[in-house]
Design a protein around this motif. Structure first.
Motif, PDB file in Angstrom:
ATOM      1  N   SER A 208      74.238   8.973  68.226  1.00 29.19           N
ATOM      2  CA  SER A 208      73.083   8.978  67.516  1.00 29.19           C
ATOM      3  C   SER A 208      72.545   7.682  66.940  1.00 29.19           C
ATOM      4  CB  SER A 208      73.109  10.049  66.306  1.00 29.19           C
ATOM      5  OG  SER A 208      72.167  10.090  65.417  1.00 29.19           O
ATOM      6  N   ILE A 209      73.641   6.941  66.414  1.00 23.97           N
ATOM      7  CA  ILE A 209      73.195   5.641  65.699  1.00 23.97           C
ATOM      8  C   ILE A 209      72.832   4.849  66.875  1.00 23.97           C
ATOM      9  CG2 ILE A 209      74.037   3.665  64.562  1.00 23.97           C
ATOM     10  CD1 ILE A 209      75.989   5.428  62.580  1.00 23.97           C
ATOM     11  N   GLY A 210      73.688   4.874  68.053  1.00 23.97           N
ATOM     12  CA  GLY A 210      73.307   4.121  69.489  1.00 23.97           C
ATOM     13  C   GLY A 210      72.099   4.018  69.784  1.00 23.97           C
ATOM     14  N   ARG A 211      71.293   5.062  69.448  1.00 28.11           N
ATOM     15  CA  ARG A 211      69.902   5.272  69.797  1.00 28.11           C
ATOM     16  C   ARG A 211      68.790   4.387  68.956  1.00 28.11           C
ATOM     17  NH1 ARG A 211      72.022  10.657  71.248  1.00 28.11           N
ATOM     18  NH2 ARG A 211      71.361  11.397  69.056  1.00 28.11           N
ATOM     19  N   GLY A 212      69.420   3.792  68.081  1.00 28.04           N
ATOM     20  CA  GLY A 212      68.697   2.907  67.310  1.00 28.04           C
ATOM     21  C   GLY A 212      67.974   3.798  66.180  1.00 28.04           C
ATOM     22  N   VAL A 213      68.380   4.918  65.817  1.00 27.58           N
ATOM     23  CA  VAL A 213      68.082   5.705  64.605  1.00 27.58           C
ATOM     24  C   VAL A 213      69.150   5.903  63.326  1.00 27.58           C
ATOM     25  CG1 VAL A 213      67.021   7.805  63.916  1.00 27.58           C
ATOM     26  CG2 VAL A 213      66.510   6.997  66.159  1.00 27.58           C
ATOM     27  N   LEU A 214      68.849   5.029  62.442  1.00 30.18           N
ATOM     28  CA  LEU A 214      70.001   5.105  61.359  1.00 30.18           C
ATOM     29  C   LEU A 214      69.679   6.189  60.298  1.00 30.18           C
ATOM     30  CD1 LEU A 214      70.287   1.413  60.409  1.00 30.18           C
ATOM     31  CD2 LEU A 214      71.800   2.722  61.766  1.00 30.18           C
ATOM     32  N   ASP A 215      70.449   7.420  60.791  1.00 28.81           N
ATOM     33  CA  ASP A 215      70.187   8.565  59.921  1.00 28.81           C
ATOM     34  C   ASP A 215      71.306   8.642  58.750  1.00 28.81           C
ATOM     35  OD1 ASP A 215      70.492  11.407  59.034  1.00 28.81           O
ATOM     36  OD2 ASP A 215      69.571  12.081  60.722  1.00 28.81           O
ATOM     37  N   SER A 216      70.864   8.991  57.648  1.00 25.53           N
ATOM     38  CA  SER A 216      71.771   9.039  56.452  1.00 25.53           C
ATOM     39  C   SER A 216      72.988  10.094  56.827  1.00 25.53           C
ATOM     40  CB  SER A 216      70.892   9.267  55.198  1.00 25.53           C
ATOM     41  OG  SER A 216      70.227  10.617  55.226  1.00 25.53           O
ATOM     42  N   ARG A 217      72.800  10.962  57.554  1.00 22.46           N
ATOM     43  CA  ARG A 217      73.730  11.877  57.936  1.00 22.46           C
ATOM     44  C   ARG A 217      74.906  11.251  58.509  1.00 22.46           C
ATOM     45  NH1 ARG A 217      69.983  16.731  60.040  1.00 22.46           N
ATOM     46  NH2 ARG A 217      69.373  14.581  61.010  1.00 22.46           N
ATOM     47  N   ASP A 218      74.550  10.267  59.614  1.00 22.40           N
ATOM     48  CA  ASP A 218      75.464   9.741  60.277  1.00 22.40           C
ATOM     49  C   ASP A 218      76.197   8.865  59.582  1.00 22.40           C
ATOM     50  OD1 ASP A 218      74.970  10.948  62.574  1.00 22.40           O
ATOM     51  OD2 ASP A 218      73.243   9.864  62.863  1.00 22.40           O
ATOM     52  N   LEU A 219      75.407   8.188  58.493  1.00 19.20           N
ATOM     53  CA  LEU A 219      76.310   7.033  57.734  1.00 19.20           C
ATOM     54  C   LEU A 219      77.085   7.688  56.829  1.00 19.20           C
ATOM     55  CD1 LEU A 219      73.229   4.868  56.963  1.00 19.20           C
ATOM     56  CD2 LEU A 219      75.027   4.277  58.446  1.00 19.20           C
ATOM     57  N   PHE A 220      76.623   8.869  56.186  1.00 14.97           N
ATOM     58  CA  PHE A 220      77.686   9.554  55.081  1.00 14.97           C
ATOM     59  C   PHE A 220      78.969  10.163  56.065  1.00 14.97           C
ATOM     60  CE2 PHE A 220      78.941  13.593  53.571  1.00 14.97           C
ATOM     61  CZ  PHE A 220      79.137  13.156  52.058  1.00 14.97           C
ATOM     62  N   TYR A 221      78.785  10.603  57.366  1.00 12.42           N
ATOM     63  CA  TYR A 221      79.824  10.954  58.045  1.00 12.42           C
ATOM     64  C   TYR A 221      80.993   9.738  58.321  1.00 12.42           C
ATOM     65  CZ  TYR A 221      82.462  12.099  62.065  1.00 12.42           C
ATOM     66  OH  TYR A 221      83.484  12.787  62.938  1.00 12.42           O
ATOM     67  N   PHE A 222      80.626   8.697  58.568  1.00 13.11           N
ATOM     68  CA  PHE A 222      81.266   7.539  58.824  1.00 13.11           C
ATOM     69  C   PHE A 222      82.125   7.064  57.565  1.00 13.11           C
ATOM     70  CE2 PHE A 222      79.169   6.863  63.042  1.00 13.11           C
ATOM     71  CZ  PHE A 222      80.177   6.961  63.763  1.00 13.11           C
ATOM     72  N   LEU A 223      81.185   6.927  56.582  1.00 12.12           N
ATOM     73  CA  LEU A 223      81.871   6.711  55.087  1.00 12.12           C
ATOM     74  C   LEU A 223      82.931   7.694  54.718  1.00 12.12           C
ATOM     75  CD1 LEU A 223      78.771   5.120  53.482  1.00 12.12           C
ATOM     76  CD2 LEU A 223      80.548   3.864  54.633  1.00 12.12           C
ATOM     77  N   PHE A 225      84.651   9.946  56.520  1.00  9.31           N
ATOM     78  CA  PHE A 225      85.512   9.756  57.538  1.00  9.31           C
ATOM     79  C   PHE A 225      86.876   8.771  57.016  1.00  9.31           C
ATOM     80  CE2 PHE A 225      88.112   8.946  61.402  1.00  9.31           C
ATOM     81  CZ  PHE A 225      88.184  10.184  62.003  1.00  9.31           C
ATOM     82  N   THR A 226      86.222   7.470  56.827  1.00  9.11           N
ATOM     83  CA  THR A 226      86.866   6.372  56.696  1.00  9.11           C
ATOM     84  C   THR A 226      87.506   6.754  55.291  1.00  9.11           C
ATOM     85  OG1 THR A 226      85.416   5.106  57.881  1.00  9.11           O
ATOM     86  CG2 THR A 226      86.811   3.744  56.248  1.00  9.11           C
ATOM     87  N   SER A 227      86.824   7.132  54.280  1.00  5.47           N
ATOM     88  CA  SER A 227      87.504   7.260  53.102  1.00  5.47           C
ATOM     89  C   SER A 227      88.600   8.552  53.080  1.00  5.47           C
ATOM     90  CB  SER A 227      86.357   7.757  51.878  1.00  5.47           C
ATOM     91  OG  SER A 227      85.267   6.859  52.035  1.00  5.47           O
ATOM     92  N   LEU A 228      88.405   9.449  53.890  1.00  6.67           N
ATOM     93  CA  LEU A 228      89.545  10.607  53.906  1.00  6.67           C
ATOM     94  C   LEU A 228      90.664   9.981  54.468  1.00  6.67           C
ATOM     95  CD1 LEU A 228      90.385  13.608  54.238  1.00  6.67           C
ATOM     96  CD2 LEU A 228      89.290  13.626  56.441  1.00  6.67           C
ATOM     97  N   PHE A 229      90.809   9.251  55.540  1.00  2.00           N
ATOM     98  CA  PHE A 229      92.145   8.659  56.012  1.00  2.00           C
ATOM     99  C   PHE A 229      92.652   7.387  54.991  1.00  2.00           C
ATOM    100  CE2 PHE A 229      90.859  10.901  59.973  1.00  2.00           C
ATOM    101  CZ  PHE A 229      92.270  10.989  60.436  1.00  2.00           C
ATOM    102  N   LEU A 230      91.859   6.963  54.137  1.00  2.00           N
ATOM    103  CA  LEU A 230      92.130   5.983  53.356  1.00  2.00           C
ATOM    104  C   LEU A 230      92.964   6.895  52.216  1.00  2.00           C
ATOM    105  CD1 LEU A 230      89.384   3.190  53.031  1.00  2.00           C
ATOM    106  CD2 LEU A 230      91.667   3.094  54.240  1.00  2.00           C
TER     107      LEU A 230
END
Length: 242
Positions: A208-223, A225-230
C-alpha cells in the motif's frame, strides 16, 4: 541510551558482520537490478525500480537478522548482560539503544542504494523521466519494514544466548510476518476473513505504501507492530534478568 547506541555501532564496524552483511546486500540488489534477465532494468527497458523494491524485503529477512542476532545473545554469552543491567539505565533505554543502532545500519544500507535511483534516472529517456513519488513511497515503506524486522530481530536475540538460534528464529518470524498471512489468506475461501487475515500481515501494508500513498492506517500498523515486539523484548528481559 546514547552510550549504548555508540557502543553497538562501534561493535558492528569493529567486526566483519556489518561489512559482510551490507556488502552481500548491495551485491544481491545490484545483481537483481542490473544482471539477472528476469528483473534487470536493462532487459526490461523501463526506468523503474520495481524489481528493487520487490526483492529487498526478502533480502532484509537475512540481512537484518544477521545484524540483530548479536544484540542480546552476545551479551549473555560473554557474561556482560548482568553488568549492563546493573548500570543506571532502564530496560527500555537498553532496548532503544540497540534498536536504533541496528536501524542505523539498515538506514545506511538503504542510503547506499540511492545510487540505483540516480543511475536509473540518468539512463531514462528523457533524463529524469522516472516516477519519483512512487519511489519515495517505496523507500518509506522499506524504512518502516526495516524497523519492524529490527524489532523482531532484537526480540529473537533476547530469547537465546546462541547467535545462530537467534538468527534462525528471526528469519522465520520475519518471513512469517511478511508472507505467512498472505499464504493463510489464500487457504480461506470466505472473502471477508481472507481480506482480514491478509491485512494482519506486513506485505499488505508495505504494498500500500509502495504505491506512493501514505495512509495513516499503514503508518499506525508499522509503528504498532514495531512497538509490540519491543515490548515483548522488554518482557523477556524482565523475566530473565536475574
Amino acid at each position: 541510551m546514547s552510550a549504548i547506541f555508540i557502543k553497538e555501532l562501534s561493535g558492528f564496524f569493529s567486526s566483519l558482520v556489518a561489512y559482510i552483511a551490507i556488502g552481500l546486500f548491495l551485491l544481491m540488489t545490484g545483481l537483481f537490478l542490473w544482471v539477472f534477465p528476469d528483473s534487470s532494468i536493462l532487459e526490461n527497458g523501463y526506468a523503474s525500480l520495481d524489481s528493487l523494491f520487490a526483492i529487498v524485503p526478502y533480502l532484509f529477512m537475512f540481512l537484518i537478522p544477521a545484524i540483530t542476532m548479536r544484540s542480546f545473545a552476545e551479551e549473555r554469552k560473554d557474561g556482560t548482560f548482568e553488568l549492563l543491567v546493573t548500570r543506571p539505565v532502564s530496560d527500555g533505554q537498553i532496548i532503544a539503544g540497540k534498536f536504533f543502532a541496528c536501524f542505523a545500519l539498515v538506514l545506511f544500507s538503504l542510503f547506499l542504494t540511492l545510487i540505483y535511483y540516480f543511475t536509473t534516472s540518468e539512463l531514462s529517456i528523457p533524463s529524469g523521466n522516472i516516477d519519483s513519488g512512487a519511489i519515495t513511497g517505496s523507500y518509506i515503506g522499506l524504512l518502516l519494514l526495516g524497523g519492524s524486522f529490527v524489532a523482531i530481530g532484537i526480540f529473537a536475540s533476547s530469547l537465546s544466548n546462541n547467535q545462530i538460534i537467534s538468527f534462525a528464529i528471526s528469519v522465520f518470524l520475519c518471513f512469517f510476518a511478511f508472507s505467512g498471512f498472505d499464504s493463510l489468506s489464500q487457504l480461506i475461501s470466505l472473502q471477508f476473513v481472507d481480506t482480514l487475515v491478509s491485512a494482519i500481515g506486513i506485505n499488505d501494508h508495505y504494498q500500500s505504501i509502495g504505491r506512493g500513498v501514505l495512509d495513516s492506517r499503514d503508518l499506525f500498523y508499522f509503528l504498532s507492530f514495531t512497538s509490540l515486539f519491543l515490548m515483548l523484548t522488554k518482557t523477556v528481559l524482565g523475566a530473565r534478568k536475574w
